[in-house]
Design an enzyme around this catalytic site. Structure first.
Site, PDB file in Angstrom:
ATOM      1  N   LYS A 110     -33.120  35.543  -5.069  1.00 41.35           N
ATOM      2  CA  LYS A 110     -32.899  34.042  -5.250  1.00 41.35           C
ATOM      3  C   LYS A 110     -33.906  33.210  -5.709  1.00 41.35           C
ATOM      4  CE  LYS A 110     -28.966  34.501  -1.868  1.00 41.35           C
ATOM      5  NZ  LYS A 110     -28.367  34.128  -0.699  1.00 41.35           N
ATOM      6  N   SER A 140     -25.735  35.253   3.090  1.00 42.88           N
ATOM      7  CA  SER A 140     -25.746  36.467   3.582  1.00 42.88           C
ATOM      8  C   SER A 140     -27.317  36.973   4.207  1.00 42.88           C
ATOM      9  CB  SER A 140     -25.676  37.811   2.630  1.00 42.88           C
ATOM     10  OG  SER A 140     -26.413  37.371   1.304  1.00 42.88           O
ATOM     11  N   ALA A 142     -29.909  38.895   6.207  1.00 42.02           N
ATOM     12  CA  ALA A 142     -29.843  40.204   6.437  1.00 42.02           C
ATOM     13  C   ALA A 142     -29.565  40.343   7.987  1.00 42.02           C
ATOM     14  CB  ALA A 142     -31.305  40.554   6.159  1.00 42.02           C
ATOM     15  N   LYS A 193     -30.221  25.893  -3.987  1.00 43.13           N
ATOM     16  CA  LYS A 193     -29.995  25.732  -2.421  1.00 43.13           C
ATOM     17  C   LYS A 193     -31.457  25.865  -1.461  1.00 43.13           C
ATOM     18  CE  LYS A 193     -29.841  30.126  -0.895  1.00 43.13           C
ATOM     19  NZ  LYS A 193     -30.587  30.680   0.301  1.00 43.13           N
ATOM     20  N   ASP A 246     -23.580  29.144   0.317  1.00 45.47           N
ATOM     21  CA  ASP A 246     -24.912  29.453   0.495  1.00 45.47           C
ATOM     22  C   ASP A 246     -25.904  28.286   0.936  1.00 45.47           C
ATOM     23  OD1 ASP A 246     -26.627  31.382   0.503  1.00 45.47           O
ATOM     24  OD2 ASP A 246     -26.878  31.578  -1.759  1.00 45.47           O
ATOM     25  N   THR A 250     -27.840  28.154   4.609  1.00 47.89           N
ATOM     26  CA  THR A 250     -29.437  28.150   4.500  1.00 47.89           C
ATOM     27  C   THR A 250     -29.885  26.821   5.223  1.00 47.89           C
ATOM     28  OG1 THR A 250     -31.293  28.584   3.319  1.00 47.89           O
ATOM     29  CG2 THR A 250     -29.674  27.037   2.306  1.00 47.89           C
ATOM     30  N   GLU A 283     -38.796  31.298  -0.566  1.00 45.08           N
ATOM     31  CA  GLU A 283     -38.527  31.143  -2.101  1.00 45.08           C
ATOM     32  C   GLU A 283     -38.354  29.993  -2.383  1.00 45.08           C
ATOM     33  OE1 GLU A 283     -38.337  33.432  -4.540  1.00 45.08           O
ATOM     34  OE2 GLU A 283     -37.358  35.301  -4.289  1.00 45.08           O
TER      35      GLU A 283
END
Length: 338
Positions: A110, A140, A142, A193, A246, A250, A283
């Site tokens: 991403k 998602s 981890a 996002k 998402d 986040t 990121e």
């Protein structure tokens, strides 16, 4: 092109790459997990645990761990690209003569590259040439997927057959995969996002409340949608898993690296100090630069992103940034919602 999948290589042994390798192995695939750092791969082989990125989770002995770039990797039927965007081009360049153009690649990264403003799937084709590419993106973490907590994501490709194959490869009773043909929207939503997540973290660091977070998520989604639509995405995508889904995850999750960066900034720490203390990459920090460049390129107003950019790279005080957002000229919400 053959879509029969038995052997899979995952490029990137961070938390997400490791988690997907374990998920695929448990489904019965022959899995190789590749990492760029040879000494760390040796550590993984010894401990069978990703102590930096996924502590406490055993790596099954059947998963092959390697840092080699060998012709034997050509035998894989599917490549999962799980390398962070800032390193993706350099990593893929190592594999220029390894993977044939027939081997499909699944991007789970991403971000948006700073210099080129390319998305990860575009970087893949730019470096390795035209090939079948699918995305696998969505809310998602981890840390939850590896524990078997129910998770739902999206497979997206210009090739609908490939998207459905990827859907079948990754789906489990705890990991549900939908398909969506809007590649641009899916990839942009998943990347942008992270910028809003930094803003959410700043709100947490400043000890703002639920009202602030709700407003931020709503208006952040409006910004993401505006730019995405200007770049050719479908508006409906941003109401889905790689948009709103998402974004919610986040912005609220304790696992979110981008939210955590923002939280530390809100508490008064400097960006470089925060990044130096992190094992994994956030990121959203680098994506903020790319999104600002895209907003200028497509003449799209993105006030939240603009303020986050100023806080991250121009040393703007977070409280001053909040004041600027709150005191903008009044307008109708429907300008963004219709």
């Amino acid at each position: 092109m053959k879509y029969a999948v038995k052997k899979i290589v995952v490029l990137g042994n961070g938390s997400w790459g490791t988690t997907l390798a374990i998920l695929l192995y448990k489904k019965g695939y022959e899995v190789t997990l590749w990492g760029a750092n040879a000494s760390y791969v040796d550590c993984l082989k010894e401990k069978r645990e990703n102590i930096k990125f996924l502590k406490g989770v055993p790596i099954p002995s059947g998963i092959s761990l390697t840092s080699d770039i060998s012709p034997v990797l050509k035998d894989n039927h599917l490549v999962v690209s799980a390398t962070p965007t800032p390193y993706l081009r350099a990593v893929l360049t190592k594999f220029l003569n390894i993977f044939s153009h027939e081997i499909p690649m699944v991007s789970v990264t991403k971000g948006i590259e700073n210099d080129t403003l390319m998305t990860p799937s575009e970087i893949i084709t730019d470096v390795l040439g035209k090939r079948p590419v699918s995305l696998l993106l969505g809310p998602s973490h981890a840390e939850e997927v590896v524990r078997g907590l129910p998770t739902t994501v999206v497979a997206s490709s210009k090739d609908d057959t490939l998207a459905r194959i990827v859907q079948g490869v990754f789906t489990t009773d705890r990991f549900r995969v939908y398909t969506n043909p809007d590649v641009i929207g899916v990839e942009l939503g998943a990347a942008m996002k992270n910028v809003i997540a930094i803003a959410a973290g700043i709100c947490d660091g400043l000890k703002f409340g639920d009202n602030s977070k709700a407003a931020l998520i709503s208006r952040g989604l409006a910004e993401i949608s505006r730019l995405g639509i200007a770049m050719g995405a479908q508006k409906s995508t941003f109401s889905g898993l790689t948009g709103l889904g998402d974004l919610i995850t986040t912005c609220i999750s304790p696992y979110g690296r981008n939210r955590r960066v923002g939280e530390q900034i809100g508490k008064g720490k400097k960006l470089q100090e925060i990044l130096d203390a992190m094992e994994q990459i956030a990121e959203g920090v680098w994506t903020t630069k790319s999104v600002m460049a895209l907003s200028r390129k497509f003449s799209v107003e993105m006030p939240i992103t603009k303020e986050i950019y100023a806080v991250l790279f121009l040393n703007k005080n977070p409280l001053e940034a909040v004041s600027h957002l709150m005191m903008r000229a009044p307008r109708s919400e429907m300008e963004d919602l219709i």
